[in-house]
Design a protein around this motif. Structure first.
Motif, PDB file in Angstrom:
ATOM      1  N   MET A   1       1.218   7.844  -6.235  1.00 35.91           N
ATOM      2  CA  MET A   1      -0.050   8.183  -5.585  1.00 35.91           C
ATOM      3  C   MET A   1      -0.722   9.351  -6.297  1.00 35.91           C
ATOM      4  O   MET A   1      -0.049  10.320  -6.663  1.00 35.91           O
ATOM      5  CB  MET A   1       0.212   8.567  -4.118  1.00 35.91           C
ATOM      6  CG  MET A   1      -1.038   8.574  -3.278  1.00 35.91           C
ATOM      7  SD  MET A   1      -0.776   9.353  -1.627  1.00 35.91           S
ATOM      8  CE  MET A   1      -1.547  10.942  -1.911  1.00 35.91           C
TER       9      MET A   1
ATOM     10  N   GLU B   1       1.387   1.318  -8.997  1.00 37.65           N
ATOM     11  CA  GLU B   1       2.486   1.458  -9.972  1.00 37.65           C
ATOM     12  C   GLU B   1       1.942   1.815 -11.361  1.00 37.65           C
ATOM     13  O   GLU B   1       0.937   1.273 -11.790  1.00 37.65           O
ATOM     14  CB  GLU B   1       3.231   0.120 -10.052  1.00 37.65           C
ATOM     15  CG  GLU B   1       3.846  -0.305  -8.716  1.00 37.65           C
ATOM     16  CD  GLU B   1       4.050  -1.818  -8.591  1.00 37.65           C
ATOM     17  OE1 GLU B   1       3.935  -2.538  -9.607  1.00 37.65           O
ATOM     18  OE2 GLU B   1       4.296  -2.278  -7.456  1.00 37.65           O
TER      19      GLU B   1
ATOM     20  N   ARG C   1      -4.270  11.852  -6.043  1.00 41.38           N
ATOM     21  CA  ARG C   1      -5.399  12.207  -5.180  1.00 41.38           C
ATOM     22  C   ARG C   1      -6.343  13.157  -5.907  1.00 41.38           C
ATOM     23  O   ARG C   1      -5.909  14.072  -6.594  1.00 41.38           O
ATOM     24  CB  ARG C   1      -4.887  12.858  -3.901  1.00 41.38           C
ATOM     25  CG  ARG C   1      -6.020  13.328  -2.996  1.00 41.38           C
ATOM     26  CD  ARG C   1      -5.591  13.424  -1.568  1.00 41.38           C
ATOM     27  NE  ARG C   1      -5.511  12.118  -0.943  1.00 41.38           N
ATOM     28  CZ  ARG C   1      -4.909  11.863   0.210  1.00 41.38           C
ATOM     29  NH1 ARG C   1      -4.316  12.845   0.855  1.00 41.38           N
ATOM     30  NH2 ARG C   1      -4.892  10.645   0.726  1.00 41.38           N
TER      31      ARG C   1
ATOM     32  N   THR D   1      -8.107   8.366  -3.330  1.00 41.60           N
ATOM     33  CA  THR D   1      -6.652   8.204  -3.344  1.00 41.60           C
ATOM     34  C   THR D   1      -6.307   6.934  -4.126  1.00 41.60           C
ATOM     35  O   THR D   1      -6.752   5.836  -3.741  1.00 41.60           O
ATOM     36  CB  THR D   1      -6.099   8.089  -1.898  1.00 41.60           C
ATOM     37  OG1 THR D   1      -6.621   9.162  -1.103  1.00 41.60           O
ATOM     38  CG2 THR D   1      -4.589   8.114  -1.887  1.00 41.60           C
TER      39      THR D   1
ATOM     40  N   GLU E   1      -1.577  -0.864 -11.709  1.00 39.53           N
ATOM     41  CA  GLU E   1      -1.854  -1.917 -10.718  1.00 39.53           C
ATOM     42  C   GLU E   1      -1.797  -1.292  -9.339  1.00 39.53           C
ATOM     43  O   GLU E   1      -0.764  -0.738  -8.946  1.00 39.53           O
ATOM     44  CB  GLU E   1      -0.808  -3.040 -10.821  1.00 39.53           C
ATOM     45  CG  GLU E   1      -0.685  -3.689 -12.194  1.00 39.53           C
ATOM     46  CD  GLU E   1      -1.923  -4.498 -12.599  1.00 39.53           C
ATOM     47  OE1 GLU E   1      -2.527  -5.139 -11.714  1.00 39.53           O
ATOM     48  OE2 GLU E   1      -2.292  -4.460 -13.790  1.00 39.53           O
ATOM     49  N   GLY E   2      -2.896  -1.386  -8.598  1.00 43.75           N
ATOM     50  CA  GLY E   2      -2.886  -0.788  -7.271  1.00 43.75           C
ATOM     51  C   GLY E   2      -4.252  -0.818  -6.623  1.00 43.75           C
ATOM     52  O   GLY E   2      -5.034  -1.750  -6.838  1.00 43.75           O
ATOM     53  N   LEU E   3      -4.530   0.230  -5.839  1.00 44.25           N
ATOM     54  CA  LEU E   3      -5.769   0.306  -5.069  1.00 44.25           C
ATOM     55  C   LEU E   3      -6.377   1.698  -5.184  1.00 44.25           C
ATOM     56  O   LEU E   3      -5.646   2.691  -5.305  1.00 44.25           O
ATOM     57  CB  LEU E   3      -5.493  -0.006  -3.589  1.00 44.25           C
ATOM     58  CG  LEU E   3      -4.991  -1.422  -3.276  1.00 44.25           C
ATOM     59  CD1 LEU E   3      -4.545  -1.517  -1.815  1.00 44.25           C
ATOM     60  CD2 LEU E   3      -6.063  -2.475  -3.563  1.00 44.25           C
TER      61      LEU E   3
ATOM     62  N   PRO F   1      -9.753  -2.644  -5.825  1.00 51.38           N
ATOM     63  CA  PRO F   1      -8.514  -2.862  -6.582  1.00 51.38           C
ATOM     64  C   PRO F   1      -8.536  -2.169  -7.941  1.00 51.38           C
ATOM     65  O   PRO F   1      -9.598  -1.936  -8.520  1.00 51.38           O
ATOM     66  CB  PRO F   1      -8.474  -4.385  -6.762  1.00 51.38           C
ATOM     67  CG  PRO F   1      -9.847  -4.879  -6.506  1.00 51.38           C
ATOM     68  CD  PRO F   1     -10.624  -3.827  -5.782  1.00 51.38           C
ATOM     69  N   VAL F   2      -7.332  -1.842  -8.412  1.00 54.46           N
ATOM     70  CA  VAL F   2      -7.124  -1.304  -9.763  1.00 54.46           C
ATOM     71  C   VAL F   2      -6.223  -2.301 -10.490  1.00 54.46           C
ATOM     72  O   VAL F   2      -5.198  -2.721  -9.937  1.00 54.46           O
ATOM     73  CB  VAL F   2      -6.449   0.088  -9.694  1.00 54.46           C
ATOM     74  CG1 VAL F   2      -5.993   0.560 -11.073  1.00 54.46           C
ATOM     75  CG2 VAL F   2      -7.378   1.104  -9.044  1.00 54.46           C
TER      76      VAL F   2
ATOM     77  N   HIS G   1      -8.792   4.118  -2.955  1.00 56.42           N
ATOM     78  CA  HIS G   1      -9.420   4.300  -1.648  1.00 56.42           C
ATOM     79  C   HIS G   1     -10.347   5.502  -1.686  1.00 56.42           C
ATOM     80  O   HIS G   1     -10.015   6.551  -2.246  1.00 56.42           O
ATOM     81  CB  HIS G   1      -8.343   4.513  -0.571  1.00 56.42           C
ATOM     82  CG  HIS G   1      -8.912   4.910   0.762  1.00 56.42           C
ATOM     83  ND1 HIS G   1      -8.921   6.215   1.211  1.00 56.42           N
ATOM     84  CD2 HIS G   1      -9.510   4.176   1.719  1.00 56.42           C
ATOM     85  CE1 HIS G   1      -9.496   6.243   2.402  1.00 56.42           C
ATOM     86  NE2 HIS G   1      -9.862   5.039   2.734  1.00 56.42           N
TER      87      HIS G   1
END
Lengths: 138, 138, 138
Positions: free
Chosen positions: B1, B138, B3, B134, B34-36, B102-103, B38
């Motif tokens: 994560m 991974e 931020r 945020t 690969e992720g999100l 999405p990322v 926000h």
């Protein structure tokens, strides 16, 4: 984390397409038991929301969107670009491109009368719409 | 994560500020592949959405928001507090404060004509707006 | 990840119920310090958003929602099902069922004038509404 690209083909402006089953399938494939399912549509003239998938209420939703962006008024976007889809961009920005739902016991958690839907808002028919589905959790 | 706090300074009511590059930079800094991503804006008179960043369509969006909360009607909020920003609160609550994208392959995934924007909805100009970004994955 | 089901009982159509304290409590219980709090309401005639919890602005928001879905027009949903809650479904689909907020230093991060609220949009009073709260992070 599990990712899947969903593809939806729309026929005409105002189409509301139930993608709940595709999302449920992605949740199953992910083998994630407890977590979240995130959806994002990659287009500025489409949107995602939940609604009861019943023809009456779908037409009521279309009427409400036309209050925000009527067919018969001038759009600065159309004047500049000659696109004709000014109203489509406005509706899409107000409904929004993203939606996140919970996953529990390996199932998509949502209400019985709450289907996940793509809103095709563009005036040009027959579009292929891409939705990235991301399942996160354990 | 990962931020990061993003800060945006608006000039006047109705400003729509393209923050896509700031979000892309945060994604790069996160080194998440690969992720999100926000985003959340910490104010009750601002909102976040995606729209094609084109002056015509931005003015069309402002017109649509004024259908929901016109300038020239009485607001109970204004009567009680003398703030003058009743319309700002209403627009912000309907568009919403949060957005998730999405990322993939280390990049923010969104459509070519889909920019990430802060909507400054307050009647009082020159505000500093904080957005918590945020990035998870991974 | 920490999950908690929140339950809210509404009294009548248009109720806006402040659930910020319940969400703060779930964040504390999760012992997650840095992450995200996701909320999802499991009903097609309720919605979630943030707004300043002040009676004036809450009534202003209700007025704005009635522009999208007035009380006194016919709804195809009502004609088909005799439910009377066509306007409720429309409002819920436009506001949306999900909301994600950041968590930092073990606290829910949101603005001072930004409360988390359930919107009861159904015409039938006295409903029990379920909200799944999912806290993710470290």
């Amino acid at each position: 984390m599990y990712r899947k690209e969903l593809t939806v083909i729309s026929q005409s402006e105002g189409d509301i397409i139930d993608i709940t089953e595709e999302v449920r399938r992605a949740v199953k494939e992910s083998r994630i038991k407890e977590g979240l399912a995130h959806l994002f549509v990659h287009h500025s003239t489409a949107a995602l929301t939940t609604i009861e998938y019943e023809p009456g209420v779908l037409s009521d939703l279309k009427r409400a969107l036309s209050v925000l962006a009527p067919d018969n008024i001038p759009y600065a976007h159309n004047t500049r670009w000659g696109d004709g889809n000014g109203r489509s961009h406005v509706k899409a920005a107000l409904v929004g491109p993203s939606l996140t739902l919970p996953v529990g016991k390996g199932e998509l958690l949502c209400g019985t009368w709450q289907q996940v839907d793509l809103l095709e808002l563009d005036v040009n028919a027959g579009r292929t719409r891409s939705i990235t589905c991301t399942i996160t959790g354990e």
